[in-house]
Design a protein around this motif. Structure first.
Motif, mmCIF file in Angstrom:
data_model
loop_
_atom_site.group_PDB
_atom_site.id
_atom_site.type_symbol
_atom_site.label_atom_id
_atom_site.label_comp_id
_atom_site.label_asym_id
_atom_site.label_seq_id
_atom_site.Cartn_x
_atom_site.Cartn_y
_atom_site.Cartn_z
ATOM 1 N N ALA A 1 30.408 29.771 37.790
ATOM 2 C CA ALA A 1 30.680 31.104 37.020
ATOM 3 C C ALA A 1 31.570 31.909 38.120
ATOM 4 N N SER A 2 31.165 31.697 39.292
ATOM 5 C CA SER A 2 32.146 32.384 40.406
ATOM 6 C C SER A 2 33.581 32.146 40.251
ATOM 7 N N LEU A 3 33.758 30.737 40.210
ATOM 8 C CA LEU A 3 35.178 30.122 40.310
ATOM 9 C C LEU A 3 35.830 30.787 38.913
ATOM 10 N N PHE A 4 35.072 30.751 37.698
ATOM 11 C CA PHE A 4 35.596 31.060 36.675
ATOM 12 C C PHE A 4 36.003 32.681 36.561
ATOM 13 N N THR A 5 34.949 33.478 37.249
ATOM 14 C CA THR A 5 35.425 34.842 37.610
ATOM 15 C C THR A 5 36.455 35.191 38.211
ATOM 16 N N GLN A 6 36.669 34.438 39.209
ATOM 17 C CA GLN A 6 37.774 34.481 40.224
ATOM 18 C C GLN A 6 39.169 34.056 39.427
ATOM 19 N N GLN A 7 39.066 33.119 38.811
ATOM 20 C CA GLN A 7 40.202 32.635 38.031
ATOM 21 C C GLN A 7 40.458 33.925 37.033
ATOM 22 N N ALA A 8 39.618 34.259 36.350
ATOM 23 C CA ALA A 8 39.751 35.511 35.426
ATOM 24 C C ALA A 8 40.697 36.580 36.027
ATOM 25 N N VAL A 9 40.133 37.107 37.199
ATOM 26 C CA VAL A 9 40.618 38.247 37.738
ATOM 27 C C VAL A 9 42.144 37.777 38.234
ATOM 28 N N ILE A 10 42.193 36.726 38.997
ATOM 29 C CA ILE A 10 43.779 36.151 39.196
ATOM 30 C C ILE A 10 44.705 36.277 38.036
ATOM 31 N N THR A 11 44.202 35.645 36.850
ATOM 32 C CA THR A 11 45.025 35.479 35.690
ATOM 33 C C THR A 11 45.154 36.945 35.226
ATOM 34 N N ASP A 12 44.099 37.628 35.300
ATOM 35 C CA ASP A 12 44.613 39.118 34.705
ATOM 36 C C ASP A 12 45.479 39.981 35.244
ATOM 37 N N ARG A 13 45.481 39.601 36.554
ATOM 38 C CA ARG A 13 46.524 40.617 37.557
ATOM 39 C C ARG A 13 47.881 40.082 37.482
ATOM 40 N N LEU A 14 47.864 38.676 37.405
ATOM 41 C CA LEU A 14 49.056 38.197 37.003
ATOM 42 C C LEU A 14 49.834 38.258 35.721
ATOM 43 N N THR A 15 48.823 38.152 35.038
ATOM 44 C CA THR A 15 49.370 38.550 33.400
ATOM 45 C C THR A 15 49.753 39.949 33.421
ATOM 46 N N HIS A 16 49.064 40.867 34.053
ATOM 47 C CA HIS A 16 49.513 42.187 34.007
ATOM 48 C C HIS A 16 51.023 42.598 34.429
ATOM 49 N N ASP A 17 51.301 41.805 35.624
ATOM 50 C CA ASP A 17 52.565 41.896 36.006
ATOM 51 C C ASP A 17 53.546 41.358 35.348
ATOM 52 N N LEU A 18 53.291 40.463 34.300
ATOM 53 C CA LEU A 18 53.988 39.495 33.618
ATOM 54 C C LEU A 18 54.467 40.473 32.280
ATOM 55 N N LEU A 19 53.506 41.092 31.979
ATOM 56 C CA LEU A 19 53.729 41.974 30.593
ATOM 57 C C LEU A 19 54.701 42.909 30.760
ATOM 58 N N LEU B 1 66.407 44.273 27.976
ATOM 59 C CA LEU B 1 65.750 43.490 27.259
ATOM 60 C C LEU B 1 66.313 42.072 27.194
ATOM 61 N N GLY B 2 65.436 40.994 27.017
ATOM 62 C CA GLY B 2 65.640 39.616 27.133
ATOM 63 C C GLY B 2 64.882 38.683 26.566
ATOM 64 N N ASP B 3 65.469 37.373 26.428
ATOM 65 C CA ASP B 3 64.382 36.250 25.976
ATOM 66 C C ASP B 3 64.952 34.935 26.838
ATOM 67 N N VAL B 4 63.786 34.558 27.443
ATOM 68 C CA VAL B 4 63.793 33.308 28.118
ATOM 69 C C VAL B 4 63.696 32.096 27.259
ATOM 70 N N CYS B 5 64.496 31.127 27.535
ATOM 71 C CA CYS B 5 64.508 29.865 26.653
ATOM 72 C C CYS B 5 62.998 29.423 27.065
ATOM 73 N N GLY B 6 62.210 29.065 25.745
ATOM 74 C CA GLY B 6 60.747 28.346 25.720
ATOM 75 C C GLY B 6 59.936 29.535 25.212
ATOM 76 N N LYS B 7 58.706 29.054 25.374
ATOM 77 C CA LYS B 7 57.670 30.073 25.084
ATOM 78 C C LYS B 7 56.463 29.591 26.038
ATOM 79 N N GLY B 8 55.321 30.553 26.033
ATOM 80 C CA GLY B 8 54.166 30.369 26.697
ATOM 81 C C GLY B 8 54.213 30.791 28.308
ATOM 82 N N LEU B 9 53.441 29.978 28.820
ATOM 83 C CA LEU B 9 53.086 30.279 30.335
ATOM 84 C C LEU B 9 54.544 29.993 31.301
ATOM 85 N N ASP B 10 55.026 28.916 30.889
ATOM 86 C CA ASP B 10 56.154 28.368 31.614
ATOM 87 C C ASP B 10 57.436 29.570 31.591
#
Length: 486
Positions: free
Chosen positions: A234-252, A296-305
């Motif tokens: 549960a702790s690892l999941f929470t840490q990963q969720a926090v990291i993912t949320d922070r990284l995702t926030h920067d990518l949005l 405004l731009g569009d990178v080749c591909g989709k998803g996380l990569d």
């Protein structure tokens, strides 16, 4: 055949009841179990009989003379193992329902207090604000709080929190237990909660009536091993969720604000309904003299990569903007950066510089292989900006052309990705939305505020796709505000 001598010497208690129901014979094991006069048993074959805190299964054997021999098979240890196995199964099931560390600690403390001790404490490793501690008295609601505790005051606690093996409970003097732990204690067990490579904390069990046996301590360690894995997960999941949320926030794409002389609005939708990021992006940067730089731009591909590449492109553009504002030079530099770092991914992009002027907004637009922006006049007329260029990140040198557009009050410039125009759907589900359909739709949007314009375009594309598959979609509107009448 069981002889008289055999049943008398058997370690299994046995009683003989005659035909009239009187006990007229017991072996030595039965006499030690029933030292006083035995009332004729009224047992049923196979039922459990509880004697002296032990549990026995009564088995009836009918003899030829009409008497009955009752054999008592000790099943205490078997029942205990079954109960413990059931407890571990219930604990595993309860812990699987949550990936919240606090909730896992609560479940562990509650189960331990109910089945192992009079009181249980689950102590997690120290954080910046103290040790997370969950405490539960048997039959009461668990409590959770951050406490500043001296772990050295409890024998074995600091070692358990570091993952070392537990010390036997007989080494722990209950009278020396600190006030924050408990009072009127007879026996204490301290055992680590092992996690995934890193200790998940420690479990403290407290009894006020009798001491823990070695067997009970062994089971406590087994209980703690499963609990620790669950808490650690549960702790690892929470840490990963926090990291993912922070990284995702920067990518949005960023939240856009309204400036005094410019209205800006944007909409973004990733290709997957379960994804938040993708390969489309837009950004707005402030320049001196009230100018704005938009991209405004569009990178080749989709998803996380694609999203990861998007982050690199946005960072590169932001860095380049500090040294060069000329569109062509900027895109040439970005092209070289992409060729150097990742030749497998190219982008299409359009950049613009927005400058307030007396009669509206002066917008300079340059395309790098991207769809030309559309100019939506206040009267509903729609025209495409005269800018085009080659893809960025494929050829050693790119070609670009720049267009300059004047937006009068009420006019808008719409930047969009091909996720809008190439959206497949419609009545038959396989028709492209297309540039022509977009232009026709925009003729009804003359004079719309930027926020309403992007919402309308985004809604049209979403309705066209319906529940079908779509690419990433991004829309950015630049609008010259209407002048307020004095």
């Amino acid at each position: 055949m069981v002889t008289v001598s055999n049943w008398l010497r058997s370690p299994c208690p046995a009683l003989v009841v005659d035909a009239v129901g009187a006990v007229h014979g017991m072996n030595d094991a039965a006499r030690s179990l029933f030292p006083e006069q035995v009332v004729p048993p009224q047992w049923r074959h196979g039922e459990s009989v509880h004697v002296a805190e032990r549990s026995y299964a009564a088995h009836r054997v009918d003899n030829e003379d009409g008497s009955v021999t009752w054999w008592l098979l000790d099943e205490t240890d078997l029942l205990l193992e079954r109960e413990r196995a059931a407890l571990l199964a219930r604990m595993s099931g309860a812990l699987m329902t949550s990936l919240n560390p606090e909730r896992c600690m609560t479940v562990v403390a509650e189960l331990a207090a109910a089945h192992l001790a009079d009181e249980a404490l689950v102590i997690a490793p120290q954080s910046d604000h103290g040790h997370p501690v969950t405490r539960c008295l048997r039959g009461e609601t668990p409590t959770y709080e951050l406490q500043h505790v001296d772990v050295e005051e409890v024998v074995g606690l600091s070692e358990a929190l570091r993952g070392f093996p537990p010390v036997p409970s007989r080494w722990i003097d209950p009278a020396a237990a600190p006030g924050w732990l408990a009072q009127d204690v007879v026996s204490i067990v301290v055992t680590p909660l092992p996690g995934h490579g890193v200790p998940a904390g420690a479990l403290i069990l407290i009894r006020r009536d009798k001491r823990f046996t070695e067997d009970e301590e062994a089971f406590a360690r087994l209980f703690a091993s499963r609990a620790g894995v669950a808490i650690s997960a549960a702790s690892l999941f929470t840490q990963q969720a926090v990291i993912t949320d922070r990284l995702t926030h920067d990518l949005l794409p960023p939240a856009l604000r309204r400036y005094e002389h410019v209205e800006l609005a944007g909409r973004y939708r990733a290709s997957g309904d379960t994804e938040r990021v993708g390969g489309d992006f837009y950004d707005v940067h402030e320049l001196p003299d009230d100018e704005l730089f938009v991209v405004l731009g569009d990178v080749c591909g989709k998803g996380l990569d694609a999203a990861a590449q998007t982050g690199k492109v946005r960072t590169a553009l932001h860095a380049l903007l500090q040294v060069v504002t000329d569109h062509d030079k900027m895109l040439q530099a970005l092209n070289q950066a992409l060729l150097t770092t990742d030749k497998s991914r190219f982008i299409t992009t359009v950049v613009g510089t927005v400058r307030p002027v007396d009669d509206g907004l002066h917008v300079t637009l340059t395309s790098g292989g991207h769809l030309p922006p559309l100019i939506v006049r206040a009267n509903g007329a729609v025209e495409a900006a005269r800018t085009k260029g080659t893809l960025v990140g494929i050829l050693p040198r790119i070609m670009t052309t720049t267009d300059e557009v004047l937006l009068a009050p009420g006019d808008s410039c719409l930047l969009y990705t091909d996720g809008i125009t190439e959206a497949h759907g419609g009545p038959l589900g396989d028709e492209e939305f297309g540039e022509d359909r977009l232009r026709r739709a925009l003729t009804d949007c003359g004079g719309m505020p930027a926020e309403a314009l992007v919402e309308h375009v985004h809604m049209l594309a979403a309705q066209w796709v319906g529940s079908g598959v779509h690419d990433d979609m991004a829309v950015l509107a630049i609008t010259a505000p209407r002048r307020r009448s004095s």
